[in-house]
Design a protein around this motif. Structure first.
Motif, PDB file in Angstrom:
ATOM      1  N   CYS A  74      51.101 -28.538  18.952  1.00  0.00           N
ATOM      2  CA  CYS A  74      49.472 -29.191  19.962  1.00  0.00           C
ATOM      3  C   CYS A  74      48.085 -29.461  19.358  1.00  0.00           C
ATOM      4  N   CYS A 126      45.528 -27.043  21.208  1.00  0.00           N
ATOM      5  CA  CYS A 126      45.778 -25.975  22.001  1.00  0.00           C
ATOM      6  C   CYS A 126      46.713 -25.075  20.988  1.00  0.00           C
ATOM      7  N   CYS A 145      52.215 -31.859  25.422  1.00  0.00           N
ATOM      8  CA  CYS A 145      52.002 -30.547  25.994  1.00  0.00           C
ATOM      9  C   CYS A 145      51.483 -30.651  27.837  1.00  0.00           C
ATOM     10  N   CYS A 156      47.921 -29.471  27.705  1.00  0.00           N
ATOM     11  CA  CYS A 156      47.083 -30.134  27.269  1.00  0.00           C
ATOM     12  C   CYS A 156      47.025 -32.109  27.555  1.00  0.00           C
TER      13      CYS A 156
HETATM   14 ZN   LIG Z   1      48.286 -27.836  24.251  1.00  0.00          ZN
END
Ligand SMILES: [Zn+2]
Length: 406
Positions: A47, A50, A86, A89
């Motif tokens: 991702c 993150c 994700c 996110c």
């Molecule tokens: Zn993420």
């Protein structure tokens, strides 16, 4: 086994799995090379926000980047960039290894632009690579700001400040120099006390401390003086000798202009009096020689200037101050009003002028810096804005470490 064209370009572009080159289109007519990059299906990505690994591809988005020319051919990289989904996110575009986020240029293209901009004007680069200059300014701004964010000002002790502008009639900017390292550390709009505040906060944001600053070199503007006194309690002020001499030259010029109105001999002699004797041309020397035998007010002012010039060579503070006292007496008894005014200004800034003998700091470096800045401003309108002018000053005189591939 010979490498295929695609494999060859993959190596040249430093691409690693899962990225590969799907197709290369070469148009001799359009003088263009299009490299189509793709990724192996089923690949997983981290991702972009993150960093969580092994995210599956949600969808893709078509993107294009300008790359370094392949000989005279404009080169573009095209790719359908995967977007991951994700849990934390949401949907994010993955980072591609050849370009930074949001840029329309590859990293190697960025790198070349930053390198060129240290030696060429942006207008010239824009013409050379055939891109709009605003795109180039965006690249430069990114790298300058990025490099500045890593700056460490904890060792700065001695600072010079001066003002400059990109052209007559444009906004002034104040330039702050680390005098020990001869590098520009802060540039901001304006030339008042707030610029000193601006430098102080920038210093503190980069591990520096206002308490560490032991000396400051500036011109005699009240705004700089009060700003420094308020924000830098431990700094002694040294007035820049070039500014003091400039004041003296302005006095000579006033005396000459007045005298010239009734003495034709002084016509076209302006620079003969303003330049340092060692810098006069042969012709200027010949102009000056006969004038030296006349009882001219301008000559008197000129001799007072030469005497002031000798002050800076002193190394003993006591002898220097004695000398300056004698100079002051002479200047104030010259019966030349502009010279008397200049002497009074010297008197008002007595300590800061005498400090020079102890600190020996001056903003001469800024003059050198100014010539670098001058070289960058062959066309003031090429900057478009004061912000871009500031970026250029950092780029050329900030000794910044850019985070770029080589
Ligand atoms: Zn993420």
């Amino acid at each position: 086994m010979p490498l295929s064209q695609e494999a060859l370009f993959k190596v040249a572009l430093n691409l690693e799995d899962p990225w590969y080159i799907k197709r290369i289109d070469f148009s001799a007519e359009e003088k263009q090379l299009d490299i189509h990059v793709d990724f192996k299906s089923g690949s997983k990505y981290s991702c972009a926000k993150c960093g969580k690994p092994n995210c599956g591809v949600h969808d893709t988005i078509e993107r294009t980047w300008r790359h370094l020319n392949f000989f005279q051919f404009k080169t573009y990289i095209h790719c359908r960039v995967p977007r991951t989904k994700c849990d934390d996110c949401g949907v994010k575009q993955v980072k591609v290894p050849w370009a930074r986020k949001g840029s329309g240029f590859t990293l190697l293209m960025d790198s070349m632009i930053v390198l060129m901009a240290q030696h060429m004007t942006v207008t010239a680069i824009a013409e050379m690579i055939d891109e709009h200059d605003t795109r180039i300014w965006r690249v430069l701004e990114h790298y300058v700001m990025e490099a500045r964010s890593h700056e460490d000002f904890s060792e700065i002790k001695s600072v010079g400040v001066d003002e400059t502008s990109r052209a007559k009639g444009h906004k002034y900017v104040s330039v702050f120099i680390d005098l020990d390292e001869s590098r520009v550390v802060h540039v901001c709009e304006g030339k008042d006390a707030s610029t000193i505040e601006s430098f102080k906060s920038d210093l503190e944001q980069h591990k520096g401390s206002s308490e560490n600053i032991s000396s400051f070199c500036c011109d005699m503007s009240p705004a700089f003086i009060s700003g420094i006194e308020n924000s830098f309690p431990n700094a002694s002020i040294t007035f820049d000798k070039f500014h003091v001499m400039k004041l003296m030259n302005e006095a000579i010029d006033k005396v000459r202009r007045e005298e010239q109105s009734h003495n034709a001999l002084l016509k076209k002699t302006r620079y003969v009096w303003l330049k340092n004797p060692e810098n006069l041309t042969l012709k200027q020397n010949e102009t000056l020689k006969p004038l030296k035998d006349l009882r001219l007010k301008t000559l008197k002012a000129y001799n007072i200037k030469l005497a002031l010039r000798d002050f800076w060579n002193y190394t003993n503070p006591h002898s220097a101050e004695d000398y300056l006292k004698r100079w002051y007496f002479w200047a104030t008894h010259s019966r030349l009003n502009p010279v008397i005014d200049c002497a009074k200004t010297v008197k008002q800034h007595w300590n800061g002028i005498n400090n020079y003998i102890k600190t020996k700091i001056n903003n001469g470096i800024l003059e050198g810096t100014n010539s670098l800045i001058q070289a960058a401003k062959d066309s003031a309108r090429g900057f478009r804005s004061t912000k871009n002018f500031i970026i250029t000053i950092y780029l050329r005189t900030g000794k910044l470490k850019f985070n770029l591939p080589t």
